[in-house]
Design a protein around this motif. Structure first.
Motif, PDB file in Angstrom:
ATOM      1  N   UNK A   1      -8.836   7.813  26.014  1.00 48.83           N
ATOM      2  CA  UNK A   1      -7.568   7.331  25.453  1.00 48.83           C
ATOM      3  C   UNK A   1      -6.420   7.354  26.467  1.00 48.83           C
ATOM      4  N   UNK A   2      -6.452   6.435  27.395  1.00 47.70           N
ATOM      5  CA  UNK A   2      -5.380   6.294  28.373  1.00 47.70           C
ATOM      6  C   UNK A   2      -5.262   4.829  28.734  1.00 47.70           C
ATOM      7  N   UNK A   3      -4.082   4.413  29.052  1.00 42.24           N
ATOM      8  CA  UNK A   3      -3.910   3.051  29.543  1.00 42.24           C
ATOM      9  C   UNK A   3      -3.514   3.072  31.009  1.00 42.24           C
ATOM     10  N   UNK A   4      -3.348   4.284  31.558  1.00 40.93           N
ATOM     11  CA  UNK A   4      -2.930   4.397  32.957  1.00 40.93           C
ATOM     12  C   UNK A   4      -4.015   4.966  33.851  1.00 40.93           C
ATOM     13  N   UNK A   5      -4.980   5.699  33.265  1.00 42.08           N
ATOM     14  CA  UNK A   5      -6.007   6.351  34.066  1.00 42.08           C
ATOM     15  C   UNK A   5      -5.530   7.674  34.625  1.00 42.08           C
ATOM     16  N   UNK A   6      -4.317   8.094  34.250  1.00 39.88           N
ATOM     17  CA  UNK A   6      -3.760   9.349  34.768  1.00 39.88           C
ATOM     18  C   UNK A   6      -3.691  10.395  33.657  1.00 39.88           C
ATOM     19  N   UNK A   7      -3.590  11.650  34.072  1.00 41.62           N
ATOM     20  CA  UNK A   7      -3.392  12.787  33.177  1.00 41.62           C
ATOM     21  C   UNK A   7      -4.445  12.871  32.073  1.00 41.62           C
ATOM     22  N   UNK A   8      -5.657  12.563  32.396  1.00 37.39           N
ATOM     23  CA  UNK A   8      -6.708  12.644  31.383  1.00 37.39           C
ATOM     24  C   UNK A   8      -7.865  13.508  31.877  1.00 37.39           C
ATOM     25  N   UNK A   9      -7.606  14.371  32.861  1.00 33.01           N
ATOM     26  CA  UNK A   9      -8.651  15.196  33.449  1.00 33.01           C
ATOM     27  C   UNK A   9      -9.481  15.980  32.455  1.00 33.01           C
ATOM     28  N   UNK A  10      -8.858  16.760  31.550  1.00 36.11           N
ATOM     29  CA  UNK A  10      -9.667  17.529  30.599  1.00 36.11           C
ATOM     30  C   UNK A  10     -10.532  16.656  29.698  1.00 36.11           C
ATOM     31  N   UNK A  11     -10.000  15.518  29.266  1.00 33.22           N
ATOM     32  CA  UNK A  11     -10.763  14.615  28.402  1.00 33.22           C
ATOM     33  C   UNK A  11     -11.942  14.018  29.174  1.00 33.22           C
TER      34      UNK A  11
END
Length: 187
Positions: free
Chosen positions: A81-91
């Motif tokens: 669930x991201x549209x930027x590819x950033x800040x999704x490390x834990x997911x």
């Protein structure tokens, strides 16, 4: 791609062509490029959980912008669930852990892996087992309301905590994404 599907898995040979076409179609989309780069950087964190030889991160079809994160082992589709590819490390780590667990090499003794992870982690987190028992209770309640085919077993729990420590996240971050799902504060 010549893939031999592990026994007990649903496998449709046409899925290989579909997956190839989806990977190619999405390959230039910036969030997918960012997620693939981040995914490759996480590969060393899973050195104790090698994949079956027929599988690699390149086979995963990434769908960014989904409402709910998921990994489908039958089609190798991963929704982030991201549209930027950033800040999704834990997911991303959580879903990659599903991938590694679903396609763990036959050369890995699963019980030995559990024992090794437990021995490593219990030294740093003495309340590890009580935390798992509390999570197990919560998952049982959640499963009763909404069955989840994903495996969140003891190996998944231990490796998620190991990933937390390697990434310097608060314990429970990878398991429960960013919510520290049911972890006691003292862990």
């Amino acid at each position: 791609m010549n893939v031999k599907e592990p026994e007990g898995r649903i496998w449709d040979p046409s899925a290989v062509e579909y997956r190839k076409s989806r990977i190619e179609a999405m390959s230039g989309y910036p969030p997918v490029v960012a997620l693939r780069t981040q995914m490759q950087s996480f590969a060393p964190l899973f050195s104790d959980m090698p994949l079956l030889p027929a599988y690699s991160y390149d086979d995963i079809v990434i769908f960014p912008g989904c409402i709910s994160p998921s990994f489908r082992p039958d089609t190798l589709e991963m929704c982030i669930p991201t549209t930027t590819g950033k800040r999704c490390g834990p997911i991303l780590l959580h879903e990659l852990l599903h991938f590694h667990q679903d396609f763990l090499s036959d050369n890995v003794d699963k019980q030995q892996l559990i024992d090794d992870l437990h021995a490593k982690l219990i030294k740093k987190l003495p309340l590890l087992d009580s935390a798992y028992n509390r999570i197990d209770e919560v998952l049982d309640l959640v499963q009763a309301e909404k069955p989840d085919p994903a495996q969140h077993d003891y190996l998944f729990f231990l490796k998620s905590v190991d990933l937390d420590l390697q990434r310097r996240y608060k314990p429970g971050t990878v398991f429960g994404y960013k919510t520290q799902l049911a972890f006691p504060i003292c862990l």
